[in-house]
Design a protein around this motif. Sequence first.
Motif, PDB file in Angstrom:
ATOM      1  N   ALA A   1      -2.765   9.089  31.101  1.00  0.00           N
ATOM      2  CA  ALA A   1      -2.508  10.486  31.459  1.00  0.00           C
ATOM      3  C   ALA A   1      -2.584  10.680  32.971  1.00  0.00           C
ATOM      4  N   GLY A   2      -3.532  10.012  33.621  1.00  0.00           N
ATOM      5  CA  GLY A   2      -3.639  10.108  35.077  1.00  0.00           C
ATOM      6  C   GLY A   2      -2.392   9.591  35.772  1.00  0.00           C
ATOM      7  N   THR A   3      -1.839   8.513  35.274  1.00  0.00           N
ATOM      8  CA  THR A   3      -0.591   7.971  35.827  1.00  0.00           C
ATOM      9  C   THR A   3       0.533   8.983  35.668  1.00  0.00           C
ATOM     10  N   ALA A   4       0.631   9.584  34.483  1.00  0.00           N
ATOM     11  CA  ALA A   4       1.670  10.590  34.237  1.00  0.00           C
ATOM     12  C   ALA A   4       1.448  11.833  35.092  1.00  0.00           C
ATOM     13  N   MET A   5       0.181  12.234  35.285  1.00  0.00           N
ATOM     14  CA  MET A   5      -0.141  13.384  36.145  1.00  0.00           C
ATOM     15  C   MET A   5       0.329  13.149  37.568  1.00  0.00           C
ATOM     16  N   ARG A   6      -0.048  11.996  38.121  1.00  0.00           N
ATOM     17  CA  ARG A   6       0.313  11.686  39.512  1.00  0.00           C
ATOM     18  C   ARG A   6       1.820  11.613  39.698  1.00  0.00           C
ATOM     19  N   ALA A   7       2.541  11.247  38.655  1.00  0.00           N
ATOM     20  CA  ALA A   7       4.005  11.163  38.730  1.00  0.00           C
ATOM     21  C   ALA A   7       4.678  12.509  38.455  1.00  0.00           C
ATOM     22  N   GLY A   8       3.892  13.535  38.146  1.00  0.00           N
ATOM     23  CA  GLY A   8       4.452  14.859  37.898  1.00  0.00           C
ATOM     24  C   GLY A   8       5.199  14.969  36.577  1.00  0.00           C
ATOM     25  N   LEU A   9       4.814  14.178  35.587  1.00  0.00           N
ATOM     26  CA  LEU A   9       5.536  14.134  34.321  1.00  0.00           C
ATOM     27  C   LEU A   9       4.991  15.070  33.250  1.00  0.00           C
TER      28      LEU A   9
ATOM     29  N   PRO B   1       4.738   2.308  33.096  1.00  0.00           N
ATOM     30  CA  PRO B   1       4.654   3.480  32.229  1.00  0.00           C
ATOM     31  C   PRO B   1       5.441   4.675  32.755  1.00  0.00           C
ATOM     32  N   VAL B   2       5.502   4.856  34.067  1.00  0.00           N
ATOM     33  CA  VAL B   2       6.241   5.994  34.623  1.00  0.00           C
ATOM     34  C   VAL B   2       7.722   5.887  34.263  1.00  0.00           C
ATOM     35  N   ALA B   3       8.296   4.717  34.412  1.00  0.00           N
ATOM     36  CA  ALA B   3       9.703   4.532  34.082  1.00  0.00           C
ATOM     37  C   ALA B   3       9.953   4.763  32.597  1.00  0.00           C
ATOM     38  N   GLU B   4       9.074   4.249  31.733  1.00  0.00           N
ATOM     39  CA  GLU B   4       9.267   4.404  30.289  1.00  0.00           C
ATOM     40  C   GLU B   4       9.062   5.859  29.854  1.00  0.00           C
ATOM     41  N   ILE B   5       8.033   6.524  30.377  1.00  0.00           N
ATOM     42  CA  ILE B   5       7.804   7.923  30.009  1.00  0.00           C
ATOM     43  C   ILE B   5       8.959   8.793  30.499  1.00  0.00           C
ATOM     44  N   THR B   6       9.462   8.527  31.695  1.00  0.00           N
ATOM     45  CA  THR B   6      10.609   9.262  32.218  1.00  0.00           C
ATOM     46  C   THR B   6      11.817   9.069  31.306  1.00  0.00           C
ATOM     47  N   ARG B   7      12.047   7.847  30.870  1.00  0.00           N
ATOM     48  CA  ARG B   7      13.159   7.564  29.957  1.00  0.00           C
ATOM     49  C   ARG B   7      12.980   8.309  28.643  1.00  0.00           C
ATOM     50  N   LEU B   8      11.766   8.272  28.083  1.00  0.00           N
ATOM     51  CA  LEU B   8      11.484   8.942  26.823  1.00  0.00           C
ATOM     52  C   LEU B   8      11.638  10.460  26.936  1.00  0.00           C
ATOM     53  N   LYS B   9      11.243  11.018  28.067  1.00  0.00           N
ATOM     54  CA  LYS B   9      11.397  12.464  28.270  1.00  0.00           C
ATOM     55  C   LYS B   9      12.866  12.862  28.249  1.00  0.00           C
ATOM     56  N   GLY B  10      13.740  11.991  28.658  1.00  0.00           N
ATOM     57  CA  GLY B  10      15.164  12.275  28.689  1.00  0.00           C
ATOM     58  C   GLY B  10      15.830  12.254  27.333  1.00  0.00           C
ATOM     59  N   GLU B  11      15.134  11.768  26.323  1.00  0.00           N
ATOM     60  CA  GLU B  11      15.684  11.697  24.967  1.00  0.00           C
ATOM     61  C   GLU B  11      15.517  13.029  24.240  1.00  0.00           C
ATOM     62  N   ASP B  12      16.280  13.189  23.171  1.00  0.00           N
ATOM     63  CA  ASP B  12      16.085  14.321  22.275  1.00  0.00           C
ATOM     64  C   ASP B  12      14.878  14.025  21.400  1.00  0.00           C
ATOM     65  N   GLY B  13      14.258  15.078  20.913  1.00  0.00           N
ATOM     66  CA  GLY B  13      13.144  14.897  19.995  1.00  0.00           C
ATOM     67  C   GLY B  13      12.034  15.878  20.272  1.00  0.00           C
ATOM     68  N   GLY B  14      11.032  15.821  19.405  1.00  0.00           N
ATOM     69  CA  GLY B  14       9.878  16.700  19.538  1.00  0.00           C
ATOM     70  C   GLY B  14       9.024  16.314  20.726  1.00  0.00           C
ATOM     71  N   PRO B  15       8.048  17.147  21.032  1.00  0.00           N
ATOM     72  CA  PRO B  15       7.188  16.870  22.176  1.00  0.00           C
ATOM     73  C   PRO B  15       6.428  15.556  22.020  1.00  0.00           C
ATOM     74  N   MET B  16       6.058  15.002  23.163  1.00  0.00           N
ATOM     75  CA  MET B  16       5.265  13.779  23.212  1.00  0.00           C
ATOM     76  C   MET B  16       3.870  14.144  23.701  1.00  0.00           C
ATOM     77  N   ASN B  17       2.855  13.547  23.100  1.00  0.00           N
ATOM     78  CA  ASN B  17       1.478  13.719  23.557  1.00  0.00           C
ATOM     79  C   ASN B  17       1.031  12.433  24.222  1.00  0.00           C
ATOM     80  N   VAL B  18       0.485  12.553  25.427  1.00  0.00           N
ATOM     81  CA  VAL B  18      -0.064  11.400  26.121  1.00  0.00           C
ATOM     82  C   VAL B  18      -1.572  11.403  25.921  1.00  0.00           C
ATOM     83  N   GLY B  19      -2.129  10.261  25.543  1.00  0.00           N
ATOM     84  CA  GLY B  19      -3.553  10.149  25.300  1.00  0.00           C
ATOM     85  C   GLY B  19      -4.149   8.981  26.045  1.00  0.00           C
ATOM     86  N   GLY B  20      -5.350   9.199  26.523  1.00  0.00           N
ATOM     87  CA  GLY B  20      -6.047   8.185  27.296  1.00  0.00           C
ATOM     88  C   GLY B  20      -6.051   8.593  28.758  1.00  0.00           C
ATOM     89  N   ALA B  21      -7.222   8.593  29.359  1.00  0.00           N
ATOM     90  CA  ALA B  21      -7.374   9.110  30.719  1.00  0.00           C
ATOM     91  C   ALA B  21      -6.557   8.337  31.746  1.00  0.00           C
TER      92      ALA B  21
END
Length: 187
Positions: A129-137, A106-126
């Motif tokens: 979200a915890g994985t994304a938090m620990r990765a500083g995303l 998930p960290v690699a995919e979220i990082t890739r998605l953040k690099g794209e153009d587009g509206g904000p992304m919402n992460v849901g599910g503890a």
Amino acid sequence: MRKLLYGMNMTLDGYIAAPGGDIGWSEPSDELFQWWLEQDRATGLLLYGRKLWETMSSYWPTGEQQPGATPARNEFARNWRDTPKVVFSSTIDTVGWNARLVAGDPVAEITRLKGEDGGPMNVGGATLAGTAMRAGLIDEYTVVTHPVLVGGGTPFFTALDARVNLNLVETRTFPGGVVLNRYETRR
């Protein structure tokens, strides 16, 4: 570059669900529900972990047909169906409702998605979200605190390896003593 947002209802003692997954304490007022609807309308992509995906996909595809459906809930259901979604899971095989499944990192995919153009992304599910938090995303946190203590359950925040400094950008009070605080991550 897209922003990654994380926001959920939370108890005063820091849980998004009480023991056994109970979220009955978090029923939003009409005003708070409308606020969440406005946030969802501004979202370009929803990111879900398996558990939250199963909860959302069991209700919102037919939200207009549920007992007590209101115009705001009907709009939320339509918006939920129309918004693209990514579901992160290695235990389910298929997803529907304008979603695609990612079984990998998930960290690699979220990082890739953040690099794209587009509206904000919402992460849901503890867990996700915890994985994304620990990765500083995560770029922004919305904490909607309900005046209830449940004593345990699923925490909003995960254990971190380092401090994350935040700037308060919004505070709002809703009926029933519910308080919203929105923070941006200081980079």
